[in-house]
Design an enzyme around this catalytic site. Structure first.
Site, PDB file in Angstrom:
ATOM      1  N   CYS A  50      -5.703  -2.875   2.541  1.00 31.80           N
ATOM      2  CA  CYS A  50      -5.472  -2.753   3.978  1.00 31.80           C
ATOM      3  C   CYS A  50      -6.758  -2.845   4.813  1.00 31.80           C
ATOM      4  O   CYS A  50      -7.285  -3.917   5.005  1.00 31.80           O
ATOM      5  CB  CYS A  50      -4.683  -1.475   4.269  1.00 31.80           C
ATOM      6  SG  CYS A  50      -3.798  -1.578   5.846  1.00 31.80           S
TER       7      CYS A  50
ATOM      8  N   GLU B 280       0.854  -1.190   0.000  1.00 31.57           N
ATOM      9  CA  GLU B 280       0.000   0.000   0.000  1.00 31.57           C
ATOM     10  C   GLU B 280       0.893   1.244   0.000  1.00 31.57           C
ATOM     11  O   GLU B 280       1.925   1.265   0.674  1.00 31.57           O
ATOM     12  CB  GLU B 280      -0.883  -0.004   1.257  1.00 31.57           C
ATOM     13  CG  GLU B 280      -1.819   1.201   1.344  1.00 31.57           C
ATOM     14  CD  GLU B 280      -2.667   1.220   2.619  1.00 31.57           C
ATOM     15  OE1 GLU B 280      -2.300   0.549   3.606  1.00 31.57           O
ATOM     16  OE2 GLU B 280      -3.710   1.911   2.619  1.00 31.57           O
TER      17      GLU B 280
ATOM     18  N   LYS C 179      -9.638   2.242  -2.427  1.00 30.65           N
ATOM     19  CA  LYS C 179      -9.910   1.733  -1.068  1.00 30.65           C
ATOM     20  C   LYS C 179     -11.333   2.113  -0.653  1.00 30.65           C
ATOM     21  O   LYS C 179     -11.701   3.302  -0.670  1.00 30.65           O
ATOM     22  CB  LYS C 179      -8.887   2.341  -0.114  1.00 30.65           C
ATOM     23  CG  LYS C 179      -8.885   1.776   1.285  1.00 30.65           C
ATOM     24  CD  LYS C 179      -7.712   2.400   2.049  1.00 30.65           C
ATOM     25  CE  LYS C 179      -7.454   1.759   3.375  1.00 30.65           C
ATOM     26  NZ  LYS C 179      -6.212   2.294   3.987  1.00 30.65           N
TER      27      LYS C 179
HETATM   28  O1  LIG Z   1      -6.874  -2.044  10.098  1.00 37.18           O
HETATM   29  C1  LIG Z   1      -5.804  -1.715  10.601  1.00 37.18           C
HETATM   30  O2  LIG Z   1      -5.530  -1.980  11.760  1.00 37.18           O
HETATM   31  C2  LIG Z   1      -4.780  -0.969   9.818  1.00 37.18           C
HETATM   32  C3  LIG Z   1      -5.350  -0.367   8.583  1.00 37.18           C
HETATM   33  C4  LIG Z   1      -4.421   0.516   7.857  1.00 37.18           C
HETATM   34  O3  LIG Z   1      -3.325   0.791   8.282  1.00 37.18           O
HETATM   35  C5  LIG Z   1      -4.804   1.041   6.579  1.00 37.18           C
HETATM   36  O4  LIG Z   1      -5.958   0.878   6.171  1.00 37.18           O
HETATM   37  O5  LIG Z   1      -3.962   1.634   5.901  1.00 37.18           O
END
Ligand SMILES: O=C(O)CCC(=O)C(=O)O
Length: 324
Positions: free
Chosen positions: A180, A67, A139
């Site tokens: 993510c 990411e 996202k």
């Molecule tokens: O869900 C998480 O704990 C981390 C999510 C995250 O870092 C993101 O979405 O970039």
């Protein structure tokens, strides 16, 4: 199948893929890269790692970047680092590499995208061996959390959410693509698998040192077991002194829920040759997907009355789920 790039941006994918190899073996490489404040350096690091993944160690059919691989992960960076997709330098660079190296599937992690209307998204890119951009995913669930004594992050201060479920064909079967925080939402994976037929789920990601130790492996193994899928998640490496401390531990999980390859927090190339036949085997042995009790499941939990957007999203999700 949905890919959130507009039809004009994306080549017709199915005709481009060669026939699946009879063995169903897929060589996967996750590139856990150190991300700096220097975008040119980040692109050079990614290019070197992609070349290494496909030209050494037996090669790779599916290469996945982290990411936000061209930009530090932080709200103040997204705007200055953002580019159009397609049309920006990162898309052009990845497309050229996919074509030159004939990489069957290159998932170009995610990058901050600026739309013609000026909105910012956290967007993942997928290229085929011809360099065509065959899918993008914006996202869908923004990382807005506040963990006391841990991490506070509000992506929605700068980013807009995507509104598509993204799947795309590969020679090894349909892949689902999330970014993510999207991994925390099993309904999204359910639609990828049960509506679109995904056999592997891919998540460029950047968990942190608060939620990573608690939930990273748990969530990836859960999605694999929930849906009898291969699950792959690629993180940036941890960079000492960086404002955002990535968890690392990029991981490949089998449809049985076993971790077949992973690493620690430093820069790493995580490889595995995986057998897609395990998807069928796991789903045959433990047939939860065909034992669903849709007659019992509803998504009628009301959204707050003042949150009409959320209500609309939940209603759309409900329709999709019930149509499976
Ligand atoms: O869900 C998480 O704990 C981390 C999510 C995250 O870092 C993101 O979405 O970039």
């Amino acid at each position: 199948m949905n890919a959130s790039a507009s039809p004009a941006d994306v080549a017709a994918p199915a005709s481009l893929w060669p026939q699946p190899p009879p063995s169903q073996l897929l060589r996967v490489a996750l590139l856990q890269l150190p991300i700096t404040n220097d975008k040119a350096q980040n692109l050079a690091t990614a290019e070197a790692a992609i070349r290494e993944a496909v030209t050494t160690g037996g090669g790779a059919d599916l290469v996945i970047l982290p990411e936000c691989f061209n930009c530090p992960y932080g709200a103040s960076y997204f705007g200055p680092y953002a580019e159009p997709i397609p049309g920006g330098p990162t898309t052009a660079r990845l497309s050229a590499l996919a074509r030159e190296l004939a990489i069957p599937v290159l998932v170009g992690g995610s990058i901050p995208e600026r739309t013609p209307e000026g909105r910012l998204h956290n967007t993942a890119l997928v290229f085929d061996r011809t360099g065509a951009l065959v899918a993008t995913h914006r996202k869908a669930h923004l990382f807005d959390v506040d963990v006391p004594g841990g991490i506070r992050f509000v992506e929605s201060e700068t980013l807009s959410p995507g509104d598509q479920v993204t799947t795309f064909p590969t020679p090894w079967g349909t892949a689902g693509l999330g970014i993510c925080y999207d991994v925390r939402f099993p309904h999204l994976a359910s639609i990828m698998v049960e509506r679109d037929g995904a056999r592997l789920l891919i998540y460029p990601a950047a968990f942190n040192t608060t939620t990573g130790p608690l939930h990273w492996e748990l969530l990836l193994r859960s999605r694999a077991v929930d849906f009898g899928c291969w699950v792959m998640a690629c993180s940036p490496s941890r960079v000492p002194g960086a404002t955002y401390q990535a968890f690392g531990h990029s991981m490949i999980v089998s449809p049985w829920g076993t971790v077949v390859a992973t690493c620690e927090a430093g820069p790493s190339l995580v490889r595995a040759t995986i057998d897609m036949a395990q998807v069928h085997q796991a789903r045959q042995a433990i047939p939860v997907l065909s034992q669903r009790r849709w007659d019992l499941y509803t998504c009628d939990r009301p959204a707050p009355a003042d949150d009409k957007d959320n209500l609309a999203r939940q209603t759309a999700l409900k329709v999709n789920v019930r149509n499976v």
